[in-house]
Scaffold this motif. Structure first.
Motif, PDB file in Angstrom:
ATOM      1  N   SER A  94    -113.130  50.809 -45.374  1.00  0.00           N
ATOM      2  CA  SER A  94    -115.043  50.281 -44.320  1.00  0.00           C
ATOM      3  C   SER A  94    -116.296  49.450 -44.913  1.00  0.00           C
ATOM      4  O   SER A  94    -116.312  49.272 -44.913  1.00  0.00           O
ATOM      5  CB  SER A  94    -115.499  51.504 -43.372  1.00  0.00           C
ATOM      6  N   ALA A  95    -114.857  48.860 -46.101  1.00  0.00           N
ATOM      7  CA  ALA A  95    -115.516  48.051 -47.402  1.00  0.00           C
ATOM      8  C   ALA A  95    -115.836  46.818 -47.423  1.00  0.00           C
ATOM      9  O   ALA A  95    -114.515  46.855 -46.127  1.00  0.00           O
ATOM     10  CB  ALA A  95    -115.264  48.713 -48.508  1.00  0.00           C
ATOM     11  N   PRO A  96    -116.570  45.978 -47.306  1.00  0.00           N
ATOM     12  CA  PRO A  96    -115.484  44.463 -46.866  1.00  0.00           C
ATOM     13  C   PRO A  96    -115.227  44.017 -48.196  1.00  0.00           C
ATOM     14  O   PRO A  96    -115.638  43.589 -48.977  1.00  0.00           O
ATOM     15  CB  PRO A  96    -117.568  43.532 -46.983  1.00  0.00           C
ATOM     16  N   ILE A  97    -113.876  44.497 -48.830  1.00  0.00           N
ATOM     17  CA  ILE A  97    -113.299  44.179 -49.208  1.00  0.00           C
ATOM     18  C   ILE A  97    -111.350  43.706 -48.404  1.00  0.00           C
ATOM     19  O   ILE A  97    -111.122  44.522 -47.855  1.00  0.00           O
ATOM     20  CB  ILE A  97    -112.942  45.502 -50.403  1.00  0.00           C
ATOM     21  N   SER A  98    -111.474  42.306 -49.503  1.00  0.00           N
ATOM     22  CA  SER A  98    -109.761  41.931 -48.668  1.00  0.00           C
ATOM     23  C   SER A  98    -108.461  43.554 -49.418  1.00  0.00           C
ATOM     24  O   SER A  98    -108.909  43.450 -50.614  1.00  0.00           O
ATOM     25  CB  SER A  98    -109.696  40.807 -48.678  1.00  0.00           C
TER      26      SER A  98
ATOM     27  N   VAL B  50    -112.977  52.017 -34.653  1.00  0.00           N
ATOM     28  CA  VAL B  50    -112.661  49.814 -34.232  1.00  0.00           C
ATOM     29  C   VAL B  50    -114.003  49.330 -35.120  1.00  0.00           C
ATOM     30  O   VAL B  50    -113.185  48.875 -36.108  1.00  0.00           O
ATOM     31  CB  VAL B  50    -112.097  50.033 -32.781  1.00  0.00           C
ATOM     32  N   VAL B  51    -114.565  49.942 -35.270  1.00  0.00           N
ATOM     33  CA  VAL B  51    -115.213  49.193 -35.256  1.00  0.00           C
ATOM     34  C   VAL B  51    -116.411  48.560 -36.644  1.00  0.00           C
ATOM     35  O   VAL B  51    -116.250  48.103 -37.501  1.00  0.00           O
ATOM     36  CB  VAL B  51    -117.420  49.735 -34.880  1.00  0.00           C
ATOM     37  N   CYS B  52    -115.690  50.072 -37.277  1.00  0.00           N
ATOM     38  CA  CYS B  52    -115.643  50.090 -38.974  1.00  0.00           C
ATOM     39  C   CYS B  52    -114.522  49.685 -39.510  1.00  0.00           C
ATOM     40  O   CYS B  52    -114.922  49.854 -40.414  1.00  0.00           O
ATOM     41  CB  CYS B  52    -115.975  51.772 -39.643  1.00  0.00           C
ATOM     42  N   ASP B  65    -123.527  41.712 -34.975  1.00  0.00           N
ATOM     43  CA  ASP B  65    -124.080  40.658 -35.498  1.00  0.00           C
ATOM     44  C   ASP B  65    -124.643  39.352 -35.340  1.00  0.00           C
ATOM     45  O   ASP B  65    -124.032  37.855 -35.788  1.00  0.00           O
ATOM     46  CB  ASP B  65    -125.121  40.599 -36.900  1.00  0.00           C
ATOM     47  N   GLY B  66    -123.192  39.250 -33.857  1.00  0.00           N
ATOM     48  CA  GLY B  66    -122.791  37.844 -33.863  1.00  0.00           C
ATOM     49  C   GLY B  66    -121.193  37.401 -34.752  1.00  0.00           C
ATOM     50  O   GLY B  66    -120.911  36.773 -34.539  1.00  0.00           O
ATOM     51  N   HIS B  67    -120.848  38.128 -35.995  1.00  0.00           N
ATOM     52  CA  HIS B  67    -119.636  37.810 -36.453  1.00  0.00           C
ATOM     53  C   HIS B  67    -118.354  38.757 -35.895  1.00  0.00           C
ATOM     54  O   HIS B  67    -118.847  40.353 -35.537  1.00  0.00           O
ATOM     55  CB  HIS B  67    -120.237  38.302 -37.509  1.00  0.00           C
ATOM     56  N   ASP B  68    -117.459  38.138 -35.405  1.00  0.00           N
ATOM     57  CA  ASP B  68    -116.587  39.622 -35.587  1.00  0.00           C
ATOM     58  C   ASP B  68    -115.780  40.109 -36.240  1.00  0.00           C
ATOM     59  O   ASP B  68    -115.389  39.893 -37.297  1.00  0.00           O
ATOM     60  CB  ASP B  68    -114.929  38.025 -34.893  1.00  0.00           C
ATOM     61  N   ILE B  69    -115.259  41.477 -36.090  1.00  0.00           N
ATOM     62  CA  ILE B  69    -115.125  42.776 -36.664  1.00  0.00           C
ATOM     63  C   ILE B  69    -113.721  42.066 -37.182  1.00  0.00           C
ATOM     64  O   ILE B  69    -113.614  43.091 -38.247  1.00  0.00           O
ATOM     65  CB  ILE B  69    -115.091  44.333 -36.598  1.00  0.00           C
ATOM     66  N   ILE B  70    -112.807  41.092 -37.303  1.00  0.00           N
ATOM     67  CA  ILE B  70    -112.302  40.753 -37.866  1.00  0.00           C
ATOM     68  C   ILE B  70    -111.868  39.913 -38.566  1.00  0.00           C
ATOM     69  O   ILE B  70    -111.592  39.681 -39.452  1.00  0.00           O
ATOM     70  CB  ILE B  70    -110.582  41.021 -36.956  1.00  0.00           C
ATOM     71  N   THR B  76    -119.304  41.744 -40.900  1.00  0.00           N
ATOM     72  CA  THR B  76    -119.917  42.815 -40.551  1.00  0.00           C
ATOM     73  C   THR B  76    -119.888  43.989 -41.140  1.00  0.00           C
ATOM     74  O   THR B  76    -120.882  44.874 -41.107  1.00  0.00           O
ATOM     75  CB  THR B  76    -118.265  43.424 -39.180  1.00  0.00           C
ATOM     76  N   ARG B  77    -118.651  44.687 -41.837  1.00  0.00           N
ATOM     77  CA  ARG B  77    -118.644  45.533 -42.808  1.00  0.00           C
ATOM     78  C   ARG B  77    -119.085  46.045 -44.007  1.00  0.00           C
ATOM     79  O   ARG B  77    -119.741  47.009 -43.892  1.00  0.00           O
ATOM     80  CB  ARG B  77    -117.299  45.573 -43.411  1.00  0.00           C
TER      81      ARG B  77
END
Lengths: 253, 308
Positions: A94-98, B50-52, B65-70, B76-77
């Motif tokens: 769930s972290a913003p990490i690739s 899904v959201v996370c 906030d307007g950004h696609d989660i994928i 988003t994350r």
């Protein structure tokens, strides 16, 4: 690039090693030292030289490689399997990490540990047998590349494994036999011709042969082929990991 | 109210063929507390997953906030903090290093003062150097909240935050949630304690069998879906309902000593006046009376019950 996340994973993994110093550092160094004592000093003195190298010294590169292979696979696999097992992988996912950053963090830490252990074993070996390193740069290249490749291979096993049995089955049933039969303790030239050909299908042969060449300038197979083989396996592992993250294989539902 | 999370046509079918979400549409407003209610297996955790980024959707889009989660997963994350339902935590690290790790993982520079504040708010400060395995269950749950807050999220998902937690800890958790809301954090929670949703949530969404059944402001939902009941305690028990009382929705209860009357407060005529007049005419005397409003829980049971 989320370098802070990479650094966080890397440091957390290294800290885990720090907490288990006996198990993760001392134990492998001692067990490898036993090989030197038994095969190098006790039995080795009664075995004739191989390719002009004393038996005790001859087995050193193989033993270092064996240690690096097993440690890389085990560190690489447990690093990602453990968060999967205890559920904390949710935080990574769930972290913003690739995916690439996750791999650098975990595989980088696993490879670092292997390298440290490899260096310790080499240093230990120097106490028991006379060592020479003819091609230090090549030696370093083989060490780094092998650690990375097999940590990556371990990482794949860690993602694939659904339980502790699966986690240990590949190292026990595949990596260990391949390592023992990969020329750690003998030159493959002593084998009958048929088995020499069979042995060439064992990727570990190329690692050990190339690594030994960097010490004594003698090898079973051409060093260029050795290097290509390691690189090829490294790329194969990268592709598998890329596919795993792309499809979410056994990580996401 | 501008929406911070926008879910459109979201579906999830698991590998085994189970449809956990069926074309869900949902908007979460910025800064609100949204309670997602639903029975076990309704799809709450899948929706949050899904959201996370834990669950890959089969169809539909989610924007944060307007950004696609994928496509924009980093954007988003980094805005979202997640407290999962299961107790998933590395037991062998200290509280401090675990929470600091979470902050780093989300790409934020170290900020010991902020981490200290989070730990103090959750009454964890004096435990900061303890290994997590030595803490009580409630304390571990607080550590999970601290980890989710470590990167200063704008949106916080709490999946069953108060399940299996004692009264004192539940109350302190609600205080923390209240403070977060004051700071403008959007909070989405699932809970089995419907009373809590009734007290805390601005809006309630009910999900059942992968479909959103209703989304309404909590107060409106209570008014719209809730029924009121008048209970009359009779001086003498009755054997049967006298015909001359002449109103619908009347029931004899408690061995003939109570009259229960369901009525609609929004109707032009509730029927209460007629009932009281007719009681008088029938010569029945009333010892006491009370009115009851149905709880969110009863509304919930009605809604989910009518689904199946």
């Amino acid at each position: 690039m989320n370098m802070r996340a990479v650094a966080s994973i890397y440091h957390a993994e290294m800290a885990r090693t720090g907490r288990t110093l006996m198990q993760s550092v001392l134990a492998p160094v001692i067990s490898t030292s036993l090989y030197f004592v038994v095969f190098g000093a006790a039995i080795g003195s009664r075995i004739e030289e191989i390719d002009g190298v004393g038996y005790g010294a001859f087995i050193v590169p193989g033993l270092v490689m064996m240690m690096i292979l097993m440690q890389s696979v085990s560190n690489g696999s447990i690093g990602i399997y453990f968060p999967k097992f205890n559920g904390t992988v949710y935080e990574i996912l769930s972290a913003p990490i690739s995916a690439f950053e996750i791999v650098i963090g975990y595989v980088g830490a696993a490879a670092t540990k292997s390298l440290i252990l490899g260096a310790l074993v080499l240093a230990t070996a120097a106490f028991f047998v006379p060592l020479e390193v003819q091609h230090p740069l090549a030696m370093l290249a083989f060490l780094v590349l092998t650690s990375l490749t097999f940590s990556l291979f371990g990482f794949i096993i860690g993602i694939w494994a659904d339980n502790f049995e699966q986690l240990s089955v590949v190292p026990m049933l595949i990596v260990t036999p391949l390592t023992f039969l990969g020329g750690s303790f003998y030159s493959i030239s002593v084998l009958p011709p048929f088995w020499q050909t069979v042995t060439l299908f064992n990727p570990v042969v190329y690692l050990i042969s190339g690594f030994r060449w960097s010490f004594y300038g003698v090898s079973d197979v051409d060093v260029g082929i050795s290097l290509l083989a390691v690189l090829g396996f490294f790329l194969l592992c990268l592709i598998i990991v890329w596919w795993m993250f792309r499809t979410g294989y056994r990580l996401k539902t | 109210m501008s929406s911070i999370i926008s879910i459109k046509g979201l579906s999830k079918t698991y590998a085994g063929g189970f449809e956990a979400l069926k074309s869900v549409d949902l908007d979460i407003g910025e800064g609100e507390i949204f309670a997602l209610l639903g029975p076990n297996g309704a799809g709450k955790t899948t929706l949050i997953g899904v959201v996370c980024g834990l669950v890959t959707p089969t169809a539909g889009t989610v924007t944060v906030d307007g950004h696609d989660i994928i496509r924009d997963f980093r954007a988003t994350r980094s805005r979202i903090g997640l407290v999962p339902q299961e107790m998933s935590i590395d037991m062998f690290t200290t509280v401090w290093s675990s929470v600091s790790f979470s902050r780093g993982l989300f790409g934020k520079p170290p900020d010991p003062a902020y981490i200290e504040q989070v730990l103090r708010d959750l009454s964890l400060w004096d435990k900061k150097d303890e290994q997590i395995r030595t803490l009580s269950g409630g304390m571990k749950r607080r550590v999970m909240i601290a980890k989710a807050l470590a990167h200063e999220p704008e949106i916080l998902f709490l999946d069953e935050p108060t399940a299996g937690v004692d009264v004192e800890l539940r109350q302190s958790m609600w205080q923390v949630i209240g403070r977060l809301r004051e700071h403008g954090v959007t909070i989405i929670l699932t809970t089995h304690y419907i009373e809590e949703a009734e007290q805390m949530a601005d809006r309630v969404g009910v999900i059942s069998r992968g479909e959103i059944v209703v989304v309404e402001e909590t107060g409106t939902l209570m008014n719209k879906m809730g029924r009121k009941q008048l209970i009359l305690y009779l001086s003498e028990p009755l054997a049967a309902l006298p015909a001359e009382l002449g109103v619908n929705g009347l029931e004899l209860s408690a061995g003939g000593t109570e009259l229960h009357f369901d009525y609609d407060t929004h109707a032009d005529r509730t029927g209460i006046t007629t009932l009281l007049a007719n009681l008088n005419r029938a010569g029945l005397s009333v010892r006491d009376l009370e009115t009851r409003q149905s709880s969110l829980e009863e509304i919930f049971v009605d809604l989910v019950g009518s689904q199946s």
